[in-house]
Design a protein around this motif. Structure first.
Motif, mmCIF file in Angstrom:
data_model
loop_
_atom_site.group_PDB
_atom_site.id
_atom_site.type_symbol
_atom_site.label_atom_id
_atom_site.label_comp_id
_atom_site.label_asym_id
_atom_site.label_seq_id
_atom_site.Cartn_x
_atom_site.Cartn_y
_atom_site.Cartn_z
ATOM 1 N N UNK A 1 0.840 -1.190 0.000
ATOM 2 C CA UNK A 1 0.000 0.000 0.000
ATOM 3 C C UNK A 1 0.878 1.243 0.000
ATOM 4 N N UNK A 2 0.386 2.343 -0.582
ATOM 5 C CA UNK A 2 1.165 3.589 -0.540
ATOM 6 C C UNK A 2 1.452 3.986 0.905
ATOM 7 N N UNK A 3 2.639 4.523 1.181
ATOM 8 C CA UNK A 3 2.957 4.964 2.544
ATOM 9 C C UNK A 3 2.257 6.275 2.875
ATOM 10 N N UNK A 4 2.262 6.629 4.141
ATOM 11 C CA UNK A 4 1.813 7.958 4.531
ATOM 12 C C UNK A 4 2.770 8.973 3.905
ATOM 13 N N UNK A 5 2.231 9.995 3.259
ATOM 14 C CA UNK A 5 3.091 10.949 2.549
ATOM 15 C C UNK A 5 2.328 12.248 2.321
ATOM 16 N N UNK A 6 2.885 13.361 2.808
ATOM 17 C CA UNK A 6 2.234 14.652 2.591
ATOM 18 C C UNK A 6 2.919 15.475 1.499
ATOM 19 N N UNK B 1 6.752 21.588 10.535
ATOM 20 C CA UNK B 1 7.102 20.486 11.424
ATOM 21 C C UNK B 1 7.592 19.294 10.611
ATOM 22 N N UNK B 2 6.840 18.918 9.583
ATOM 23 C CA UNK B 2 7.217 17.780 8.744
ATOM 24 C C UNK B 2 8.539 18.029 8.022
ATOM 25 N N UNK B 3 8.772 19.277 7.583
ATOM 26 C CA UNK B 3 9.992 19.604 6.851
ATOM 27 C C UNK B 3 11.233 19.436 7.717
ATOM 28 N N UNK B 4 11.141 19.817 8.986
ATOM 29 C CA UNK B 4 12.278 19.650 9.900
ATOM 30 C C UNK B 4 12.485 18.170 10.213
ATOM 31 N N UNK B 5 11.399 17.454 10.504
ATOM 32 C CA UNK B 5 11.513 16.029 10.816
ATOM 33 C C UNK B 5 12.071 15.255 9.631
ATOM 34 N N UNK B 6 11.738 15.688 8.410
ATOM 35 C CA UNK B 6 12.207 15.004 7.204
ATOM 36 C C UNK B 6 13.727 14.967 7.115
ATOM 37 N N UNK B 7 14.406 15.874 7.803
ATOM 38 C CA UNK B 7 15.862 15.930 7.773
ATOM 39 C C UNK B 7 16.508 15.221 8.962
ATOM 40 N N UNK B 8 15.697 14.554 9.779
ATOM 41 C CA UNK B 8 16.224 13.781 10.899
ATOM 42 C C UNK B 8 16.473 12.338 10.463
ATOM 43 N N UNK C 1 2.043 10.465 13.088
ATOM 44 C CA UNK C 1 1.661 10.231 11.695
ATOM 45 C C UNK C 1 2.297 11.260 10.763
ATOM 46 N N UNK C 2 2.392 12.509 11.208
ATOM 47 C CA UNK C 2 3.056 13.542 10.402
ATOM 48 C C UNK C 2 4.521 13.173 10.183
ATOM 49 N N UNK C 3 5.171 12.692 11.228
ATOM 50 C CA UNK C 3 6.573 12.291 11.117
ATOM 51 C C UNK C 3 6.740 11.177 10.098
ATOM 52 N N UNK C 4 5.884 10.163 10.172
ATOM 53 C CA UNK C 4 5.954 9.062 9.208
ATOM 54 C C UNK C 4 5.706 9.574 7.794
ATOM 55 N N UNK C 5 4.783 10.540 7.654
ATOM 56 C CA UNK C 5 4.446 11.092 6.342
ATOM 57 C C UNK C 5 5.535 12.002 5.794
ATOM 58 N N UNK C 6 6.503 12.361 6.629
ATOM 59 C CA UNK C 6 7.634 13.166 6.159
ATOM 60 C C UNK C 6 8.681 12.294 5.474
ATOM 61 N N UNK C 7 8.597 10.974 5.676
ATOM 62 C CA UNK C 7 9.555 10.049 5.080
ATOM 63 C C UNK C 7 10.637 9.584 6.030
#
Length: 386
Positions: free
Chosen positions: A185-190, A280-287, A299-305
């Motif tokens: 299934x497609x992952x969570x992704x914003x 928030x997602x943009x910063x987490x995406x770089x962690x 869920x937002x964190x997971x959707x950041x990749x």
């Protein structure tokens, strides 16, 4: 069933039941000729908004030339989805309809005047979603039959229906199309843009200061807040982080603050605060990783990749755990803070599934592994820290 649900069932029961005969039968939804799509998910919670992102991705893949409207119960979905190319509008119903009756009536009138090729009630058991599905005009209407609304009865209706809430609406769409159920299934992704990711990197570098130059370190975000019984107290988090850092001294912890702006980790770590979901997602995406109790930020964190590890003490991780791209859920109900840290440590080490006898479980869809927390040295160190 609470009082509000009983009232809605009493007043609108006939309307809710009437839409049953209009539901699209399996295999009757065409793969072409669908241009105007409505997704109904009138819930105000951030996490529930993120959970429709796999459905959005699948609609965009199957109907790439279509235009999509979303009906939501809060502003979260507007931030999450309004930047997507296929999305025309995000219609936000007031959180408390009785206090904003005229506004609600105006939005409902707007929906009624529109005409759609496809309308989807994206959640099982949602009275408001089903009422919207009954209200709007659409050639094809897709939703779980009311006979499957009783908890996990949906799985008895069709054993191939996944447990995870984010995957169920995708399954529903596939079923309507008559497609063979896909195992992936497609992952969570914003859908963060390159510009958003770059700005998130700049912000994270500034937050880390001199630590940003330590290339061998892994940056891990921690969100210590959640609602009600899902929240772990400050002492639990202190023991958890002590144990995690003893196992992984190469970790730099970033304390991601809740909306109230107060640290729940004792102010011992660098911190980040924003009320903007995409920032928030943009910063987490770089962690390198993210740890959180079961909540919308998880869920937002997971959707950041970013690989996200959800800690579950109340809700069912099979239904709500982050999945895909290295993410997973941990059942902590029978785990101490130290053992939970050991389980997360296994995820950092690349294990796919961690299981303790009579205790919690980490599930990333791989093969089982058992571990025994290294209690001797770790217990001594934790005793010193206390």
């Amino acid at each position: 069933m609470d009082f509000r649900h009983r009232v809605v069932a009493k007043v609108f029961g006939r309307l809710i039941r009437s839409v049953e005969r209009d539901l699209c039968a399996p295999g009757t939804l065409p793969a072409r000729g669908i241009h105007r799509v409505l997704v109904c998910r009138p819930n105000h919670r951030l996490g529930n908004a993120v959970l429709i992102s796999p459905l959005m991705a699948e609609l965009e893949r199957i109907y790439p030339g279509a235009e999509i409207d979303i009906v939501t119960g809060g502003r979260a979905a507007e931030s999450l989805f309004s930047t997507r190319f296929n999305v025309r509008s995000v219609i936000c119903l007031p959180r408390r309809v009785a206090r904003h009756l005229w506004t609600t009536m105006g939005l409902l009138r707007q929906l009624r005047l529109s005409s759609y090729d496809l309308a989807i009630d994206a959640c099982i058991g949602s009275q408001s979603g089903r009422l919207l599905l009954a209200w709007v005009r659409a050639r094809y209407k897709v939703g779980f039959p009311a006979s499957s609304w009783d908890g996990d009865q949906v799985n008895k209706t069709d054993p191939s229906c996944p447990e995870h809430m984010a995957k169920r609406s995708v399954f529903l769409l596939h079923q309507a199309l008559g497609k063979k159920v896909e195992p992936i299934y497609p992952p969570l992704d914003i859908k963060l843009s390159d510009v958003e990711r770059a700005r998130g990197q700049e912000a994270l570098t500034a937050i880390l200061g001199k630590m940003a130059s330590e290339q061998s370190k892994k940056v891990v975000g921690v969100f210590a807040n959640a609602t009600g019984a899902k929240r772990y107290d400050g002492h639990w988090w202190q023991l958890f982080l002590i144990a995690l850092q003893l196992r992984h001294p190469d970790i730099i912890v970033v304390d991601v603050l809740a909306e109230h702006g107060a640290s729940q980790l004792g102010g011992s770590f660098v911190s980040f605060y924003t009320r903007d979901v995409r920032k928030l997602a943009a910063v987490i995406a770089n962690m390198d990783g993210f740890i959180s109790a079961d909540c919308g930020v998880m869920h937002v964190a997971a959707a950041s990749g970013t690989p996200t590890y959800g800690l579950f003490s109340v809700t069912d991780e099979a239904k709500y755990a982050p999945y895909g791209r290295g993410s997973g859920g941990i059942d902590t109900r029978n785990l101490s803070a130290t053992e939970a840290a050991a389980a997360v440590g296994w995820l950092f080490s690349g294990a796919c599934r961690v299981e303790t006898a009579g205790a919690g479980m980490v599930d990333l869809g791989g093969v089982p592994h058992r571990f025994e927390p290294a209690k001797s040295e770790l217990s001594d160190r934790l005793s010193e820290e206390r």
